[in-house]
Design a protein around this motif. Structure first.
Motif, PDB file in Angstrom:
ATOM      1  N   THR A   4       0.841  -1.198   0.000  1.00 61.72           N
ATOM      2  CA  THR A   4       0.000   0.000   0.000  1.00 61.72           C
ATOM      3  C   THR A   4       0.872   1.242   0.000  1.00 61.72           C
ATOM      4  OG1 THR A   4      -1.755  -1.157   1.214  1.00 61.72           O
ATOM      5  CG2 THR A   4      -1.805   1.253   1.267  1.00 61.72           C
ATOM      6  N   ALA A   5       0.542   2.167  -0.909  1.00 65.68           N
ATOM      7  CA  ALA A   5       1.249   3.442  -0.983  1.00 65.68           C
ATOM      8  C   ALA A   5       0.284   4.568  -0.655  1.00 65.68           C
ATOM      9  CB  ALA A   5       1.827   3.651  -2.380  1.00 65.68           C
ATOM     10  N   LEU A   6       0.755   5.501   0.147  1.00 65.89           N
ATOM     11  CA  LEU A   6       0.022   6.735   0.414  1.00 65.89           C
ATOM     12  C   LEU A   6       0.569   7.803  -0.526  1.00 65.89           C
ATOM     13  CD1 LEU A   6      -1.888   8.555   2.083  1.00 65.89           C
ATOM     14  CD2 LEU A   6       0.016   8.861   3.706  1.00 65.89           C
ATOM     15  N   ASP A  20      -2.020  10.962 -13.242  1.00 69.13           N
ATOM     16  CA  ASP A  20      -1.000  10.166 -13.924  1.00 69.13           C
ATOM     17  C   ASP A  20      -0.113   9.423 -12.915  1.00 69.13           C
ATOM     18  OD1 ASP A  20       0.633   9.407 -16.320  1.00 69.13           O
ATOM     19  OD2 ASP A  20       2.129  10.698 -15.349  1.00 69.13           O
ATOM     20  N   ILE A  21       0.261  10.087 -11.837  1.00 68.59           N
ATOM     21  CA  ILE A  21       1.097   9.447 -10.806  1.00 68.59           C
ATOM     22  C   ILE A  21       0.332   8.306 -10.154  1.00 68.59           C
ATOM     23  CG2 ILE A  21       2.248   9.792  -8.575  1.00 68.59           C
ATOM     24  CD1 ILE A  21       3.779  11.015 -11.004  1.00 68.59           C
ATOM     25  N   VAL A  22      -0.946   8.503  -9.866  1.00 73.24           N
ATOM     26  CA  VAL A  22      -1.761   7.437  -9.254  1.00 73.24           C
ATOM     27  C   VAL A  22      -1.869   6.246 -10.201  1.00 73.24           C
ATOM     28  CG1 VAL A  22      -4.064   6.792  -8.422  1.00 73.24           C
ATOM     29  CG2 VAL A  22      -3.075   9.000  -7.769  1.00 73.24           C
ATOM     30  N   LEU A  87       4.139   7.671  -2.147  1.00 71.43           N
ATOM     31  CA  LEU A  87       4.257   7.877  -3.581  1.00 71.43           C
ATOM     32  C   LEU A  87       4.298   9.380  -3.833  1.00 71.43           C
ATOM     33  CD1 LEU A  87       4.141   6.730  -6.478  1.00 71.43           C
ATOM     34  CD2 LEU A  87       1.638   6.760  -6.270  1.00 71.43           C
ATOM     35  N   ARG A  88       5.305   9.827  -4.566  1.00 75.07           N
ATOM     36  CA  ARG A  88       5.454  11.252  -4.863  1.00 75.07           C
ATOM     37  C   ARG A  88       5.834  11.437  -6.328  1.00 75.07           C
ATOM     38  NH1 ARG A  88       2.892  14.254  -2.547  1.00 75.07           N
ATOM     39  NH2 ARG A  88       4.305  15.998  -2.629  1.00 75.07           N
ATOM     40  N   GLY A  89       5.342  12.511  -6.916  1.00 78.54           N
ATOM     41  CA  GLY A  89       5.690  12.862  -8.285  1.00 78.54           C
ATOM     42  C   GLY A  89       6.708  13.988  -8.294  1.00 78.54           C
ATOM     43  N   LEU A  90       7.623  13.918  -9.225  1.00 74.66           N
ATOM     44  CA  LEU A  90       8.655  14.959  -9.374  1.00 74.66           C
ATOM     45  C   LEU A  90       8.566  15.559 -10.771  1.00 74.66           C
ATOM     46  CD1 LEU A  90      11.767  13.148  -7.839  1.00 74.66           C
ATOM     47  CD2 LEU A  90      10.251  14.795  -6.709  1.00 74.66           C
ATOM     48  N   THR A 115       9.946   6.100   0.412  1.00 73.54           N
ATOM     49  CA  THR A 115       9.353   7.048  -0.529  1.00 73.54           C
ATOM     50  C   THR A 115       9.767   6.652  -1.936  1.00 73.54           C
ATOM     51  OG1 THR A 115       9.405   8.813   1.118  1.00 73.54           O
ATOM     52  CG2 THR A 115       9.141   9.477  -1.180  1.00 73.54           C
ATOM     53  N   VAL A 116       8.771   6.533  -2.804  1.00 73.99           N
ATOM     54  CA  VAL A 116       9.002   6.183  -4.207  1.00 73.99           C
ATOM     55  C   VAL A 116       8.651   7.400  -5.048  1.00 73.99           C
ATOM     56  CG1 VAL A 116       8.289   4.670  -6.098  1.00 73.99           C
ATOM     57  CG2 VAL A 116       8.502   3.746  -3.771  1.00 73.99           C
ATOM     58  N   PHE A 117       9.632   7.868  -5.819  1.00 71.85           N
ATOM     59  CA  PHE A 117       9.439   9.033  -6.666  1.00 71.85           C
ATOM     60  C   PHE A 117       9.196   8.587  -8.102  1.00 71.85           C
ATOM     61  CE2 PHE A 117      12.445  10.638  -3.383  1.00 71.85           C
ATOM     62  CZ  PHE A 117      11.621  11.595  -2.821  1.00 71.85           C
ATOM     63  N   LEU A 118       8.170   9.135  -8.719  1.00 75.44           N
ATOM     64  CA  LEU A 118       7.931   8.923 -10.141  1.00 75.44           C
ATOM     65  C   LEU A 118       8.120  10.257 -10.851  1.00 75.44           C
ATOM     66  CD1 LEU A 118       4.748   6.626 -10.211  1.00 75.44           C
ATOM     67  CD2 LEU A 118       7.153   5.969 -10.363  1.00 75.44           C
ATOM     68  N   ILE A 119       8.853  10.227 -11.934  1.00 72.85           N
ATOM     69  CA  ILE A 119       9.066  11.438 -12.727  1.00 72.85           C
ATOM     70  C   ILE A 119       7.784  11.710 -13.509  1.00 72.85           C
ATOM     71  CG2 ILE A 119      10.457  12.520 -14.545  1.00 72.85           C
ATOM     72  CD1 ILE A 119      11.995  11.873 -11.915  1.00 72.85           C
ATOM     73  N   THR A 120       7.317  12.941 -13.454  1.00 70.54           N
ATOM     74  CA  THR A 120       6.095  13.324 -14.146  1.00 70.54           C
ATOM     75  C   THR A 120       6.235  13.093 -15.644  1.00 70.54           C
ATOM     76  OG1 THR A 120       5.727  15.018 -12.479  1.00 70.54           O
ATOM     77  CG2 THR A 120       4.507  15.254 -14.519  1.00 70.54           C
ATOM     78  N   SER A 121       5.170  12.614 -16.260  1.00 75.55           N
ATOM     79  CA  SER A 121       5.154  12.443 -17.713  1.00 75.55           C
ATOM     80  C   SER A 121       5.401  13.801 -18.368  1.00 75.55           C
ATOM     81  CB  SER A 121       3.805  11.888 -18.163  1.00 75.55           C
ATOM     82  OG  SER A 121       3.625  10.585 -17.643  1.00 75.55           O
TER      83      SER A 121
END
Length: 160
Positions: A4-6, A20-22, A87-90, A115-121
């Motif tokens: 589970t990610a918040l 998009d991040i979700v 979960l965080r977007g960068l 913390t897991v970072f996803l680069i924004t599309s």
């Protein structure tokens, strides 16, 4: 074990970049909980309960997405929810600098959290809630940046 990610934020408003991040986070986690934090230092543009409803409608077909509101430290809320990931977007390096410090404090408060970072599309990188608020405040159309109808949001906003 359920992963589970918040995904915490003020989401004022929740944008297509957040959506998009979700959606991408769902490929990594069994469940994503969107946590709308109540930041005492910020006055909301859109009411918390209205935004919660709009986000729930956005993901109404996704049973593994939940939306909660909270008024506590993010690390404490994650622990309460049983989330072991944030979960965080960068969008850029400025976001990284800001998020890096927060992630380290969250880890200090809740040792099991990662913390897991996803680069924004790329096509969504210029979108930010503050830009959307400014455009909307001055009467500009912003529906292209949101995963829901602002007409419906305005209706709910005026009813509340």
């Amino acid at each position: 074990m359920k992963r589970t990610a918040l995904f915490p934020g003020s989401f004022d408003p929740f944008t297509k970049g957040h959506e998009d991040i979700v959606v991408r986070g769902l490929r990594l986690f069994d469940e994503v909980v969107i946590g709308i934090g109540n930041n005492a230092t910020k006055k909301r543009y859109f009411p918390l309960d209205v935004m919660k409803e709009m986000i729930e409608k956005t993901f109404s077909d996704q049973k593994n997405v939940k939306v909660v509101t909270y008024d506590d430290l993010t690390a404490h809320t994650a622990r309460e929810l049983g989330a072991t990931f944030l979960l965080r977007g960068l969008r850029n390096t400025t976001d990284f600098e800001y998020e890096n410090g927060i992630s380290q404090v969250n880890r200090y408060l809740y040792e099991e959290i990662e913390t897991v970072f996803l680069i924004t599309s790329p096509m969504l990188a210029p979108i930010s809630s503050s830009i959307i608020r400014d455009l909307h405040r001055y009467g500009q159309r912003v529906d292209d940046f949101l995963p829901y109808s602002l007409t419906e949001l305005n209706k709910l906003n005026h009813e509340g």
